[in-house]
Structures are given as C-alpha cells and as structure tokens.
Design an enzyme around this catalytic site. Structure first.
Site, mmCIF file in Angstrom:
data_model
loop_
_atom_site.group_PDB
_atom_site.id
_atom_site.type_symbol
_atom_site.label_atom_id
_atom_site.label_comp_id
_atom_site.label_asym_id
_atom_site.label_seq_id
_atom_site.Cartn_x
_atom_site.Cartn_y
_atom_site.Cartn_z
ATOM 1 N N CYS A 42 0.854 -1.193 0.000
ATOM 2 C CA CYS A 42 0.000 0.000 0.000
ATOM 3 C C CYS A 42 0.893 1.248 0.000
ATOM 4 O O CYS A 42 2.013 1.237 0.508
ATOM 5 C CB CYS A 42 -0.891 0.004 1.234
ATOM 6 S SG CYS A 42 -2.041 1.411 1.273
ATOM 7 N N ASP A 44 0.484 3.722 1.758
ATOM 8 C CA ASP A 44 0.451 4.306 3.099
ATOM 9 C C ASP A 44 1.870 4.570 3.626
ATOM 10 O O ASP A 44 2.733 3.685 3.586
ATOM 11 C CB ASP A 44 -0.288 3.351 4.042
ATOM 12 C CG ASP A 44 -0.654 4.007 5.356
ATOM 13 O OD1 ASP A 44 0.267 4.465 6.073
ATOM 14 O OD2 ASP A 44 -1.856 4.079 5.675
ATOM 15 N N ARG A 46 3.024 4.716 6.435
ATOM 16 C CA ARG A 46 3.426 4.015 7.661
ATOM 17 C C ARG A 46 3.851 2.565 7.418
ATOM 18 O O ARG A 46 4.090 1.826 8.359
ATOM 19 C CB ARG A 46 2.274 4.058 8.676
ATOM 20 C CG ARG A 46 1.896 5.478 9.068
ATOM 21 C CD ARG A 46 0.539 5.520 9.714
ATOM 22 N NE ARG A 46 -0.521 5.151 8.766
ATOM 23 C CZ ARG A 46 -1.809 5.064 9.068
ATOM 24 N NH1 ARG A 46 -2.206 5.307 10.303
ATOM 25 N NH2 ARG A 46 -2.698 4.736 8.152
ATOM 26 N N HIS A 98 -2.370 -3.867 5.049
ATOM 27 C CA HIS A 98 -2.154 -3.490 6.451
ATOM 28 C C HIS A 98 -3.472 -3.139 7.113
ATOM 29 O O HIS A 98 -4.363 -2.567 6.489
ATOM 30 C CB HIS A 98 -1.177 -2.308 6.554
ATOM 31 C CG HIS A 98 -1.696 -1.044 5.945
ATOM 32 N ND1 HIS A 98 -2.186 -0.003 6.700
ATOM 33 C CD2 HIS A 98 -1.850 -0.657 4.658
ATOM 34 C CE1 HIS A 98 -2.585 0.977 5.906
ATOM 35 N NE2 HIS A 98 -2.396 0.599 4.649
ATOM 36 N N CYS A 101 -6.079 0.263 6.968
ATOM 37 C CA CYS A 101 -5.860 0.812 5.624
ATOM 38 C C CYS A 101 -6.995 1.778 5.259
ATOM 39 O O CYS A 101 -8.167 1.389 5.238
ATOM 40 C CB CYS A 101 -5.797 -0.329 4.606
ATOM 41 S SG CYS A 101 -5.464 0.245 2.928
HETATM 42 CO CO CO Z 1 -3.432 1.308 2.989
#
Ligand code: CO
Length: 218
Positions: A42, A44, A46, A98, A101
């Site tokens: 992803c 993302d 993090r 994750h 998400c």
């Molecule tokens: Co995500």
C-alpha cells in the site's frame, strides 16, 4: 527550515553513513540489481517495505498503490510484475496489506471521494464476494480488519490469474505468491495466503499456452 530540506540533509548523512561502513557501497549498488522479491504494498506512509522486512536496497523490487491492488488492466502494476517475473526472475511475489488501511476503510463506507472511488470500487467487489462472512461480524473495526485480510487474499488470487505468473509456474516452478498483512499497532506481519507454483485455479482462469517459451506473448 523548510521540511523538505531536512530530507536533503538526511540524504547527505545517509551517504556518509553507508560509505563509512563500506567505501565501495554505491559502486557495487550501481552495477546491477538481483532482487529475490517483488513487493506489492500500500502507498500508506506508515508501511515502509524495507524497514519492516529488514531488507536493504537491492533486495526488494517494489510497487505500491492505494490498498495494494492487483488489477488486471493496470499497466503500471502489470509492467512491474512482468519485468520482475520474466526479467529479474524473482522467487517470491508478496502482496502486503495493512490493518487500518484508509483505502479499505473508505471502500467499506459509502463516502464519495472523487476519482479514487473508481480505484476503491475493486475493494467493494471483494466485499461483495465475501459479504456473507463479513456481515456476520458485528464490530465494524473487526469487519474492517477481516476485509483487509480478504482483500490481500483476493490480490494473491489475481496474481495467480495473470499469464506472467502462470507461465513462470509452468516453465520455471516459481514464483511463490504470498499474501501478508502488516499490523501497524504491533509491527508484526501476518501470513494470510500462499500459493505455490502449480496451484490449480478454477479452470476458467487457467491459460493453455501454445508454446512453452511464450516469447512475444503477454
Ligand atoms: Co493502505
């Protein structure tokens, strides 16, 4: 100081750090790449692929998009996959989702966020495939966690449905395809799905190749 300047300064420090450990670090790194893994994760911020897997530059070939989707008309993802499987000859393809998400969360809602909704609609399809199971989960947080897992499992399936993966399975008995979920609250990865070379799919998804090399075919 502008925040972006910190990145440039950190880069200088990082270069010095690497060179102090190994003076020819960049010389060696610049020569070639032979990663064993394709990572589809992803976007993302993090979920940094190398950090959470303890890997170094050169070890992971990486593709990231919102909610780690494998869409069979996405030429970006397909190009990465084809290159990784057929040219770099990776041994493992890892799809990593994750918990928490935002993409999956928004897909589970009815919010309209603009263009991104067209991308997230693929996750709504995953929800529909598994609606019976998901709707037995009363707690919304738990339902979201389960949808994150099911989404990863579906992307593993999508990878196995590609001609690139099927051909490599047939001719070279690789790659293994893995589906993992990263838990941001603990830092641990959880194995959700796994497909070994030669796993049979529903027959409608299995290609019959005319030649074993497949040169020139996609
Ligand atoms: Co995500």
């Amino acid at each position: 100081m502008d925040s972006y300047k910190k990145l440039l300064l950190a880069n200088k420090a990082w270069v010095q750090d690497r060179i102090s450990i190994r003076p020819d670090y960049f010389e060696v790194m610049a020569k070639d790449q032979t990663p064993e893994f394709l990572w589809i994760g992803c976007s993302d911020s993090r979920v940094p692929a190398e950090d959470i897997t303890g890997t170094e530059p050169g070890e992971l070939f990486v593709h990231r998009n919102v909610a780690n989707l494998v869409i069979h008309t996405d030429f970006n993802m397909l190009s990465v996959l084809q290159y990784a499987v057929e040219v770099l000859k990776v041994k493992h393809v890892i799809v990593c989702g994750h918990y928490g998400c935002g993409g999956v969360q928004n897909a589970m809602s009815r919010k309209h966020l603009g263009l991104i909704n067209k991308w997230l609609r693929h996750i709504k399809d995953v929800y529909r495939f598994h609606a019976r199971e998901l709707e037995t989960i009363k707690d919304e947080g738990q339902r979201l966690r389960r949808l994150v897992e099911l989404n990863v499992a579906e992307q593993v399936q999508n990878l196995a449905e590609t001609s690139f993966v099927q051909r490599a399975w047939l001719t070279e008995q690789r790659p293994e395809v893995h589906g993992w979920v990263y838990d941001m609250q603990t830092g641990y990865l959880k194995e959700i799905a796994h497909m070994s070379p030669g796993t049979h799919l529903e027959p409608i998804y299995e290609f019959e190749f005319n030649d074993k090399t497949g040169n020139g075919q996609s």
